[in-house]
Design an enzyme around this catalytic site. Structure first.
Site, PDB file in Angstrom:
ATOM      1  N   ALA A   1     -15.765  -4.940  -0.627  1.00 33.08           N
ATOM      2  CA  ALA A   1     -15.744  -4.521   0.446  1.00 33.08           C
ATOM      3  C   ALA A   1     -14.242  -4.182   1.384  1.00 33.08           C
ATOM      4  O   ALA A   1     -14.232  -2.978   2.111  1.00 33.08           O
ATOM      5  CB  ALA A   1     -16.896  -4.844   1.670  1.00 33.08           C
TER       6      ALA A   1
ATOM      7  N   CYS B   1     -21.907  -7.002   3.834  1.00 33.00           N
ATOM      8  CA  CYS B   1     -21.781  -8.209   3.098  1.00 33.00           C
ATOM      9  C   CYS B   1     -22.247  -9.150   4.366  1.00 33.00           C
ATOM     10  O   CYS B   1     -21.970 -10.200   4.055  1.00 33.00           O
ATOM     11  CB  CYS B   1     -20.229  -8.503   3.381  1.00 33.00           C
ATOM     12  SG  CYS B   1     -19.394  -7.183   2.031  1.00 33.00           S
TER      13      CYS B   1
END
Lengths: 569, 569
Positions: A316, A50
């Site tokens: 995530a 990310c």
């Protein structure tokens, strides 16, 4: 509880990005003697996928930061060995699972050499793969993805070389929007092409997606919606154009972001059950159909807490939180991962985006009897210099008044609001509960009645029949159908003159003169009141109702929610 | 539901700051024909008391912004009349209530003239008054409060005139801290005097209050704790010194912020029941002992949701939210205000402070069997350039593992975390629930495992016996008692050299060398591992336990939680 973890076990983990290393860390903390092995086919492990957009944008200067600890140590195999006592094999791809004999065959990606790894418990954190859409010439130079660290390296190199002026991003989901945030610059032409009707389809309802687009459009983004990419064209092996079903777009860089698919090949070949979503089926202990094999992260199927339905949700945070659960359970624990609400947050250009629970479209498709409200408000006291506007949409079930979902966008803070919504939805909270939540108030953080509570109150007013509204879309539809009604704008002239609905039905009468000039408002027509953010229009509607007008509504969200005066929207 | 509100009624509201106007607005929206009257003894109405510090600090330039709407219109009696149809009498003090005949006598503050107001339902929003402590010479010039708009005007005038160089703030509750935030400047000497042991007593636990002080002290604040102000001294009628039981402090301005007391005189004289806290007793409909009289805001008593005990909690958000409830109920509704958790948030200098639920001290005093944890962490991914450190303390009940409270401080975001905690505590949420909350994750907002979830996991580890810890206070106590143990610092040398516990018990061995150098760690002594934020110390402790060391703990919160190397703390 400590005792349970003392038996030494072979824990073999396939996949070294997020879910796998997190599982390994938890196992190690619980059981110092467990033999823990991670196999990762790529060269990097335990990296912040990310964080790639922040590397692209230059906010992170060192590539290494993406796979370093907060105290600056690289998370490489040596780190895992010395600090965690975990054996990591990078460049090592698992190619088959022999469940009967509890063995995994893997090959060295560089040499092709095969190795066999034994396990007592096997953990699959094989992640997801980017979808390759049926577009011709994807192999041209200048075509990128943003799924792996090596992708980020390649784009960054092209950006830094000054080769990138016309960027086309194909797909406007989270990854496409993050790519946009990373590479947008007034010096570049950036076009997003989306097959569906607006940005973040399926994540935001179309009305909210369009409001987001309005703001990004004003900053220079070009969006092409309902448009399908057919092929790329190039010169000398480099991409030069994106050809869609509606035309051609210049491009010296193309970022493909049409979504990901769970990587389940290994699991499927090993005979493990694959769920209806295409991800590996797991129970709440994250066990697959083989009780000695666990799956988590992008490759594993999730359950929506509200609907109970299965979902593929490659986020995530799930991978990381599930790591703790699997770490417990491979050692004999009974930790559970109960499911998801599809909460998502995004920063893109100067906008914040957040959502949780069910959207309006989603909820209706599932048969829920719902009502929604969209409110424009400030994220903190309007007199505070850091205050910014936000728009919140709330979705609740009729009858029970249970909150089902929330979406927010704006320059102001919306992520906090989604977290509060997610927490209350987790417990089946209602609109009445919202008013009773003791959220902290101080001028730099929110308003005395927090925006979330304000939205809940407004929706409750609507469900209770006190507030009668049209959404901006409904008002626009009435105009398009050329219905006979009055658009009563109750703002003072300076606000009206800045921006208003240019239509023959528009009449001006400020809120402060309304009580004295009721005779100027026609009693035989439907009245729709309008203001900037909706609250004065609500006041105006109540004044008219009090004066005996019986066909009055106000426009939710006010002009802040009006997107129909931009040609391109 | 709409129908119920049609009967016209006389609604009389005493108090025009927050609770009263909010009630009036709700009544007006529900019932266009209700006769609504507000009596306010001051000259301003519907003003943002919480905004006063921002006016002082210059963040708000126009005094008028504190009583203007978001669209720039002054909320004066004319505004209330024209936009809301509400009659407002400023400079009009209610002096008695005749409940038998449903009348209120009020007098014009300027002329002394008396007027009588009739009511069907009476609403008391009489607020609170600042406590006047038994300090001599409070009538000197240069002595201020910060409770009313006129106070803010007076201080601002003195600041702007350049007369203020040595400021003493007496009291370190919310108002004192907000005053500090407003007037602190490197060009002024600011001293806070607090009778209790540290900042924000009763709001933060002492350990958290001290950590907050450490940060403000480093920026130049002088705090004097456990010190009682006896008198002020002056020259030519202006304050020059504050005399305490421990000495004298130069002062050309003194801000008194020792708290407020509910203003219940009118209610008491009218024979309404006053609760054990000194505020007006109300039921969950906010009705007083007379069903036709309602009370809300600072003057009304609250109920703590966790303990069920009564509380005096003068917070703006309660006044505002209660306005909606009273507005509903005076018209025959049955809305409820269920109670409070004492959530509070504060921005002071560069620190954010947030708390909700029960503190450790509070919970123990009430007999709860609790465990706490304090964690240091980043508020967002450490590689994001906007990330900042925060410290979160979490309090949970043993056995049930129900979360009872949370406190957070730091340069990073903590208000969001308190809102999440408040929401889950509202539903009786447990530490297991926390791990399952679907909080939104993206690098600019939090970490893949949100700090709140991290804190919950850590506390669960502690309760489950997996993590064995000492708090920094406990470590300090062991040092002071000269106990025989090893303080094993597992950080790399550059971090150790920056700041460490200077003690003969300190031994250095980095986490990466620990496994190989176990023979250097004494097996016959207790080992306490230490790092920057606590997580590597936890790893270190688990490595030692795995190697057969059976008397190992780690220091919670790490050096971030260590305050004992500042002489003044």
């Amino acid at each position: 509880m400590g005792e349970r973890y003392l038996a030494s076990k072979k824990i073999l983990i396939i996949g070294g990005v997020a879910a796998g290393p997190k599982t390994a860390a938890r196992v190690r903390r619980l059981d110092p003697e467990a033999q823990i092995t991670i196999l990762e086919k790529g060269q990097y492990i335990s990296y912040a996928g990310c964080g790639m957009p922040f590397y692209l944008s230059g906010k992170i200067h060192q590539f290494e930061e993406l796979y370093s600890t907060s105290y600056g140590v690289k998370r490489d195999p040596e780190f895992f060995k010395s600090e965690r006592g975990v054996d990591v094999f990078t460049g090592t791809e698992a190619i088959s699972i022999d469940r009967a004999n509890k063995k995994v065959v893997a090959k060295d990606v560089a040499t092709g050499e095969e190795k066999v790894f034994e396990y007592d418990k096997l953990v699959l954190g094989t992640g997801s793969n980017p979808i390759t859409p049926p577009i011709e010439n994807l192999d041209l130079a200048g075509v990128y993805r943003l799924n792996h660290l090596t992708d980020a390296e390649a784009i960054k190199k092209a950006l830094d070389a000054g080769e990138v002026n016309d960027v086309v991003i194909i797909g406007t989901g989270f990854i496409g929007m993050e790519a946009l945030d990373a590479i947008f610059s007034p010096r570049r032409a950036v076009t997003m092409v989306e097959f569906k009707e607006t940005l973040l389809p399926g994540i935001l309802d179309p009305d909210m997606g369009k409001l987001l687009y309005k703001s990004l459009y004003e900053q220079g983004l070009e969006g092409r919606f309902g448009e399908k990419v057919l092929k790329l064209e190039g010169e000398d092996g480099r991409v030069t154009k994106v050809i869609t079903d509606k035309g051609a777009i210049d491009a010296d860089a193309v970022i493909l972001a049409v979504g990901v698919r769970p990587n389940v090949k290994l699991a499927q070949e090993a005979g493990l059950t694959i769920g209806e979503t295409g991800a590996i089926a797991v129970n709440e202990y994250l066990q697959t159909s083989d009780p000695d094999v666990y799956a988590l992260g992008d490759c594993a199927e999730n359950t929506n807490i509200i609907t109970g339905k299965k979902a593929f949700a490659p986020m995530a945070t799930y991978a990381n939180r599930q790591g703790r659960v699997v770490g417990d359970n491979v050692l004999g624990g009974k930790s559970t991962f109960k499911g998801i609400l599809g909460t998502g947050v995004l920063h893109c250009m100067d906008m914040n985006v957040a959502r949780t629970g069910l959207g309006e479209v989603q909820a209706k498709a599932l048969g829920y009897d719902i009502e929604t409200i969209t409110v424009s408000t400030f994220d903190m006291t309007h007199y505070h210099p850091a205050s910014n506007k936000i728009i919140i949409k709330m979705i609740a079930e009729k009858g029970s008044q249970r909150v089902l979902g929330m979406q927010g966008i704006g320059k102001g803070e919306v992520a906090k609001r989604a977290d509060v919504a997610a927490t209350m939805i987790n417990y089946g909270g209602t609109l009445d509960d919202l008013l009773n939540l003791d959220l902290g108030y101080a001028p730099p953080y929110n308003t005395p009645i927090d925006p979330m509570v304000h939205a809940g109150n407004a929706l409750k007013n609507k469900l209770d029949g006190i507030a009668k509204t049209y959404t901006p879309e409904e008002v626009q539809a009435k105009i398009e159908k050329d219905e006979d009604f009055v658009l009563l704008d109750v703002r003072p002239p300076h606000q009206f003159n800045m921006r208003n609905i240019k239509d023959k039905r528009t009449q001006q009468l400020t809120l402060s003169e309304l009580r004295d000039k009721l005779d100027q408002v026609p009693r035989d027509k439907e009245i729709v009141t309008v203001c900037v953010m909706g609250s004065r229009a609500y006041e105006g509607a109540r004044i008219l109702e009090g004066a005996g007008f019986n066909n009055v509504k106000f426009m939710e969200a006010g002009m802040e929610g009006w997107i129909f005066d931009l040609d391109d929207l």
